[in-house]
Design a protein around this motif. Structure first.
Motif, PDB file in Angstrom:
ATOM      1  N   GLU A  88       0.833  -1.201   0.000  1.00 15.91           N
ATOM      2  CA  GLU A  88       0.000   0.000   0.000  1.00 15.91           C
ATOM      3  C   GLU A  88       0.870   1.254   0.000  1.00 15.91           C
ATOM      4  O   GLU A  88       2.000   1.246   0.502  1.00 15.91           O
ATOM      5  CB  GLU A  88      -0.916   0.044   1.224  1.00 15.91           C
ATOM      6  CG  GLU A  88      -1.837  -1.147   1.387  1.00 15.91           C
ATOM      7  CD  GLU A  88      -1.289  -2.200   2.303  1.00 15.91           C
ATOM      8  OE1 GLU A  88      -2.082  -2.957   2.900  1.00 15.91           O
ATOM      9  OE2 GLU A  88      -0.037  -2.285   2.426  1.00 15.91           O
ATOM     10  N   TRP A 101     -10.389  -3.305   0.906  1.00 12.21           N
ATOM     11  CA  TRP A 101      -9.696  -2.366   1.792  1.00 12.21           C
ATOM     12  C   TRP A 101     -10.309  -2.473   3.185  1.00 12.21           C
ATOM     13  O   TRP A 101     -11.537  -2.509   3.326  1.00 12.21           O
ATOM     14  CB  TRP A 101      -9.827  -0.925   1.297  1.00 12.21           C
ATOM     15  CG  TRP A 101      -8.967  -0.582   0.123  1.00 12.21           C
ATOM     16  CD1 TRP A 101      -9.337  -0.570  -1.202  1.00 12.21           C
ATOM     17  CD2 TRP A 101      -7.592  -0.185   0.149  1.00 12.21           C
ATOM     18  NE1 TRP A 101      -8.276  -0.202  -1.987  1.00 12.21           N
ATOM     19  CE2 TRP A 101      -7.187   0.045  -1.181  1.00 12.21           C
ATOM     20  CE3 TRP A 101      -6.655  -0.006   1.165  1.00 12.21           C
ATOM     21  CZ2 TRP A 101      -5.901   0.452  -1.528  1.00 12.21           C
ATOM     22  CZ3 TRP A 101      -5.376   0.390   0.831  1.00 12.21           C
ATOM     23  CH2 TRP A 101      -5.004   0.617  -0.502  1.00 12.21           C
ATOM     24  N   CYS A 130      -2.683   0.237  -3.939  1.00 12.26           N
ATOM     25  CA  CYS A 130      -2.211  -1.066  -3.477  1.00 12.26           C
ATOM     26  C   CYS A 130      -1.662  -1.785  -4.706  1.00 12.26           C
ATOM     27  O   CYS A 130      -2.419  -2.193  -5.588  1.00 12.26           O
ATOM     28  CB  CYS A 130      -3.337  -1.857  -2.842  1.00 12.26           C
ATOM     29  SG  CYS A 130      -2.894  -3.553  -2.403  1.00 12.26           S
TER      30      CYS A 130
END
Length: 126
Positions: free
Chosen positions: A6, A36, A22
């Motif tokens: 990330e 997420w 990401c």
């Protein structure tokens, strides 16, 4: 095997925006659903958003619906989380996760995801 990294976190004032990225390694990224999640200090990890492997299905937590948008770019092996109208309560470490779900299935259950990144800190000041 999928490895996730990330980026994009930081400090922002309330009402501001951030875009998290990401980046995934591996040739089969396009076959993975992505999610997420976030974890604030002293709190349990919570679901934020998810997107199916095709990109055709997305799902959001009620707390971020209308403010956050998840998207993916399979050519870049990257999933994004655009966060607008940020609030202090959005402060947390944000993690992306991957899972080889079939079809357009997505999940808000963290235990269903087998691959996780190391997280990126998002801090929203009031």
């Amino acid at each position: 095997q999928v490895q996730l990294v990330e980026s994009g976190g930081g400090l922002v004032q309330a009402g501001g925006s951030l875009r998290l990225s990401c980046a995934a390694s591996g040739r089969t990224f396009s076959s993975y659903a992505m999610g997420w999640f976030r974890q604030a200090p002293g709190k349990e990890r919570e679901f934020v958003a998810a997107i199916s492997w095709s990109g055709g299905n997305t799902y959001y937590a009620d707390s971020v619906k209308g403010r956050f948008t998840i998207s993916r770019d399979d050519a870049a092996n990257t999933v994004y989380l655009q966060m607008n109208s940020l609030k202090p309560e959005d402060t947390a470490v944000y993690y992306c996760a991957a899972a080889p779900f079939l079809g357009d299935y997505v999940s808000m259950r963290g235990y269903e995801y087998g691959y996780w990144g190391q997280g990126t800190q998002v801090t929203v000041s009031s």
